[in-house]
Design a protein around this motif. Structure first.
Motif, PDB file in Angstrom:
ATOM      1  N   LEU A  17       0.871  -1.201  -0.062  1.00 55.61           N
ATOM      2  CA  LEU A  17      -0.003   0.026  -0.285  1.00 55.61           C
ATOM      3  C   LEU A  17       1.060   1.303   0.100  1.00 55.61           C
ATOM      4  N   PRO A  18       1.274   1.673  -1.195  1.00 51.62           N
ATOM      5  CA  PRO A  18       2.423   2.858  -1.221  1.00 51.62           C
ATOM      6  C   PRO A  18       1.720   4.169  -1.001  1.00 51.62           C
ATOM      7  N   SER A  19       0.416   4.190  -1.256  1.00 53.86           N
ATOM      8  CA  SER A  19      -0.143   5.597  -1.088  1.00 53.86           C
ATOM      9  C   SER A  19      -1.100   5.725  -0.075  1.00 53.86           C
ATOM     10  N   TRP A  20      -1.151   6.565   0.998  1.00 57.48           N
ATOM     11  CA  TRP A  20      -2.119   6.762   2.221  1.00 57.48           C
ATOM     12  C   TRP A  20      -2.826   8.009   2.076  1.00 57.48           C
ATOM     13  N   ASN A  21      -2.641   8.641   0.897  1.00 60.61           N
ATOM     14  CA  ASN A  21      -3.330  10.226   0.935  1.00 60.61           C
ATOM     15  C   ASN A  21      -4.526  10.230   1.294  1.00 60.61           C
ATOM     16  N   ARG A  22      -5.511   9.323   1.259  1.00 55.57           N
ATOM     17  CA  ARG A  22      -6.951   9.259   1.539  1.00 55.57           C
ATOM     18  C   ARG A  22      -7.364   8.391   2.886  1.00 55.57           C
ATOM     19  N   ILE A  23      -6.247   7.759   3.599  1.00 53.17           N
ATOM     20  CA  ILE A  23      -6.078   6.892   4.516  1.00 53.17           C
ATOM     21  C   ILE A  23      -5.876   7.710   5.961  1.00 53.17           C
ATOM     22  N   GLU A  24      -7.121   7.606   6.855  1.00 54.15           N
ATOM     23  CA  GLU A  24      -6.799   7.930   8.359  1.00 54.15           C
ATOM     24  C   GLU A  24      -6.100   7.040   9.084  1.00 54.15           C
ATOM     25  N   GLU A  25      -5.559   7.660  10.324  1.00 51.77           N
ATOM     26  CA  GLU A  25      -4.766   6.705  11.297  1.00 51.77           C
ATOM     27  C   GLU A  25      -5.891   5.650  11.806  1.00 51.77           C
ATOM     28  N   ARG A  26      -6.927   5.945  12.120  1.00 52.96           N
ATOM     29  CA  ARG A  26      -7.995   5.135  12.561  1.00 52.96           C
ATOM     30  C   ARG A  26      -8.321   3.908  11.328  1.00 52.96           C
ATOM     31  N   GLY A  27      -8.414   4.396   9.802  1.00 57.69           N
ATOM     32  CA  GLY A  27      -8.849   3.425   9.331  1.00 57.69           C
ATOM     33  C   GLY A  27      -7.403   2.214   9.005  1.00 57.69           C
ATOM     34  N   ILE A  28      -6.416   2.746   8.936  1.00 53.92           N
ATOM     35  CA  ILE A  28      -5.065   2.020   8.886  1.00 53.92           C
ATOM     36  C   ILE A  28      -5.035   0.939  10.207  1.00 53.92           C
ATOM     37  N   CYS A  29      -5.452   1.768  11.206  1.00 50.23           N
ATOM     38  CA  CYS A  29      -5.257   0.667  12.448  1.00 50.23           C
ATOM     39  C   CYS A  29      -6.365  -0.399  12.328  1.00 50.23           C
ATOM     40  N   ASP A  30      -7.423   0.066  11.754  1.00 46.88           N
ATOM     41  CA  ASP A  30      -8.533  -1.151  11.910  1.00 46.88           C
ATOM     42  C   ASP A  30      -8.200  -2.033  10.783  1.00 46.88           C
ATOM     43  N   ALA A  31      -7.529  -1.737   9.639  1.00 45.54           N
ATOM     44  CA  ALA A  31      -7.479  -2.685   8.611  1.00 45.54           C
ATOM     45  C   ALA A  31      -6.304  -3.637   8.937  1.00 45.54           C
ATOM     46  N   ILE A  32      -5.175  -2.961   9.923  1.00 43.66           N
ATOM     47  CA  ILE A  32      -4.171  -4.044  10.054  1.00 43.66           C
ATOM     48  C   ILE A  32      -4.690  -4.955  11.377  1.00 43.66           C
ATOM     49  N   SER A  33      -5.718  -4.592  12.026  1.00 43.07           N
ATOM     50  CA  SER A  33      -6.235  -5.476  13.287  1.00 43.07           C
ATOM     51  C   SER A  33      -6.845  -6.458  12.696  1.00 43.07           C
ATOM     52  N   PHE A  34      -7.436  -6.554  11.421  1.00 43.61           N
ATOM     53  CA  PHE A  34      -7.841  -7.735  10.720  1.00 43.61           C
ATOM     54  C   PHE A  34      -6.800  -8.710  10.121  1.00 43.61           C
ATOM     55  N   CYS A  35      -5.669  -8.362  10.210  1.00 43.07           N
ATOM     56  CA  CYS A  35      -4.602  -9.139   9.373  1.00 43.07           C
ATOM     57  C   CYS A  35      -3.592  -9.756  10.423  1.00 43.07           C
ATOM     58  N   LYS A  36      -4.308 -10.733  11.042  1.00 44.46           N
ATOM     59  CA  LYS A  36      -3.422 -11.250  12.323  1.00 44.46           C
ATOM     60  C   LYS A  36      -2.332 -12.071  11.685  1.00 44.46           C
ATOM     61  N   LYS A  37      -2.277 -12.542  10.499  1.00 45.81           N
ATOM     62  CA  LYS A  37      -1.199 -13.180   9.918  1.00 45.81           C
ATOM     63  C   LYS A  37      -0.380 -12.417   8.847  1.00 45.81           C
ATOM     64  N   LEU A  38      -0.255 -11.200   9.050  1.00 47.56           N
ATOM     65  CA  LEU A  38       0.665 -10.354   8.311  1.00 47.56           C
ATOM     66  C   LEU A  38       2.001 -10.523   8.595  1.00 47.56           C
ATOM     67  N   GLU A  39       2.784 -10.601   7.471  1.00 50.96           N
ATOM     68  CA  GLU A  39       4.229 -10.876   7.563  1.00 50.96           C
ATOM     69  C   GLU A  39       5.155  -9.660   6.948  1.00 50.96           C
ATOM     70  N   SER A  40       4.481  -9.131   5.981  1.00 52.89           N
ATOM     71  CA  SER A  40       5.154  -8.165   5.087  1.00 52.89           C
ATOM     72  C   SER A  40       4.409  -6.724   4.916  1.00 52.89           C
ATOM     73  N   LEU A  41       4.954  -5.775   4.722  1.00 52.37           N
ATOM     74  CA  LEU A  41       3.999  -4.499   4.541  1.00 52.37           C
ATOM     75  C   LEU A  41       4.934  -3.542   3.862  1.00 52.37           C
ATOM     76  N   LYS A  69       3.549 -12.596  13.760  1.00 50.36           N
ATOM     77  CA  LYS A  69       4.517 -12.812  12.681  1.00 50.36           C
ATOM     78  C   LYS A  69       5.189 -11.785  11.733  1.00 50.36           C
ATOM     79  N   PHE A  70       5.132 -10.654  12.039  1.00 50.68           N
ATOM     80  CA  PHE A  70       5.618  -9.493  11.114  1.00 50.68           C
ATOM     81  C   PHE A  70       7.158  -9.663  11.025  1.00 50.68           C
ATOM     82  N   ARG A  71       7.699  -9.629   9.901  1.00 47.20           N
ATOM     83  CA  ARG A  71       9.060  -9.602   9.622  1.00 47.20           C
ATOM     84  C   ARG A  71       9.898  -8.699   8.526  1.00 47.20           C
TER      85      ARG A  71
END
Length: 421
Positions: free
Chosen positions: A252-276, A297-299
């Motif tokens: 997700l290389p562009s966050w111009n329209r994403i707020e802090e609350r939105g990205i935090c909610d999105a990450i909270s659903f990705c329990k198995k996220l390893e790369s960002l 497991k983020f690495r």
């Protein structure tokens, strides 16, 4: 003792014979004692075949006989070439004379063109199954769809053909990676925040693609890739990550329209996220805190944009177990680079290629950086920035790489294989 009849006298005729030959005698002027034309048992020489007695032939019979022979000769001269087998001898000619047979010319019938009518093929046997597309094996359909159809074609056309094709479109192989890097938002730069105005139909198209993709993927998406000019909002990113519980990698290389609350909610659903993959941000604390709380497991982390010392301090404090870090095509202070090498003990791979390294009065020699980086499994940096073309682009763009001015695939490249797209 046998009885024999006495021989009949010569030139003696019976009453019946005389009575029959009387008319012929008067016509020829002869006496009644002269025999008429020899019967069938008398030959041409006058010899009686039965008794061997010579018989006298009248001149009229001889003339008639000569006339017949002349006719036969003329006939043979005229028509002998048509039937060579006729006229071998005189006796056979008398018995086998036949008139010539003329065959009529063949009648030429003009062709008659008849318009052919369509005759349907015979019905197949009951035990023979028709080979149709919907009856094709699902694995074969999946291979065809993956190789020859794009995401737009799968979601808008192929999945709606029939039930068999829709089942094939829901196969996890097709949705292991949801690549939206071919899509871009149409936007206009404005002065107020978020400094961009996205045209309405671009948002509608992106929302439609995301909903269809999530419906077909059946929560099997593991990699989600956005273009750097594709601008989702909070609702889009939250809706997508909520339906991707098995997501391992998010680009997700562009966050111009994403707020802090939105990205935090999105990450909270990705329990198995390893790369960002993320852009640079002035306040990274909330993002790194959400990763630390939800993604055990983020690495891997890739940052696209200028990095300051405050960004590195939050990174070192909140993600100390990070193993792969890519700061490619960014601007970073040499003190921040030293802090990364000193504080992140579990770091294995560091990529600072084509990056602009800022120095201060208390300059740390580059040899010290190389010595500290030697403990890593892989350290990537440009040997001579003055001869590197991409390093010159960074300096020309005022330490911020303008991706849209160069090759389309430049932003996807990375010297670290696990982060390369």
């Amino acid at each position: 003792m046998s009885c024999q009849m006495p021989p009949r006298a010569k030139n003696v005729r019976t009453r019946s014979q005389a009575r029959r030959s009387g008319g012929a005698d008067e016509a020829s002027g002869t006496s009644g004692s002269v025999a008429p034309v020899p019967p069938a048992h008398v030959d041409q020489q006058g010899e009686n075949l039965a008794g061997g007695v010579p018989v006298q032939v009248p001149p009229a019979a001889e003339a008639a006989h000569a006339a017949v022979l002349e006719e036969l000769r003329r006939y043979r001269e005229m028509y002998g070439h048509l039937n060579p087998g006729v006229g071998v001898n005189a006796q056979q000619e008398q018995q086998n004379v036949q008139p010539p047979v003329f065959e009529p010319p063949p009648v030429v019938v003009p062709p008659v063109f008849v318009q052919q009518q369509y005759v349907p093929p015979p019905p197949l046997a009951p035990n023979r199954r028709l080979h149709r597309w919907e009856n094709l094996d699902t694995d074969i359909l999946v291979r065809i769809f993956k190789k020859y159809f794009s995401l737009d074609e799968l979601t808008s056309g192929v999945a709606h053909v029939c039930r068999g094709w829709r089942v094939a479109c829901c196969d996890p192989i097709l949705w292991n990676t949801l690549d939206l890097s071919h899509m871009r938002s149409k936007f206009v730069k404005i002065s107020c925040k978020p400094c961009l105005y996205v045209v309405g139909h671009s948002d509608k198209k992106l929302t439609w693609i995301l909903k269809l993709s999530m419906s077909l993927s059946k929560r099997n998406t593991k990699t989600l890739i956005f273009h750097y000019d594709l601008l989702p909002n909070d609702d889009m990113i939250t809706y997508t990550t909520r339906r991707c519980p098995n997501l391992r990698r998010l680009v997700l290389p562009s966050w111009n329209r994403i707020e802090e609350r939105g990205i935090c909610d999105a990450i909270s659903f990705c329990k198995k996220l390893e790369s960002l993959t993320i852009p640079s941000m002035p306040n990274p604390h909330f993002v790194f805190s959400a990763i630390r709380e939800n993604c055990k497991k983020f690495r891997e982390l890739k940052v696209m944009g200028p990095i300051d010392l405050f960004f590195i301090q939050n990174l070192v404090c909140l993600l100390p177990k990070l193993k792969v870090l890519s700061l490619r095509c960014t601007s970073i202070h040499i003190d921040a680079l030293t802090k990364i090498l000193d504080k992140m003990k579990r770091l294995e791979v560091l990529n600072v290629s084509h990056s602009y390294i800022e120095v201060s009065d208390t300059e740390v020699p580059w040899s010290t950086i190389i010595e500290k980086a030697s403990k890593l499994k892989q350290f990537v940096a440009c040997k001579d920035p003055k001869t590197c073309v991409k390093c010159q682009w960074m300096e020309k763009d005022e330490k911020v790489m303008r991706w849209n001015m160069y090759d389309e695939g430049l932003w996807k490249e990375d010297e670290v294989s696990s982060l390369h797209l």
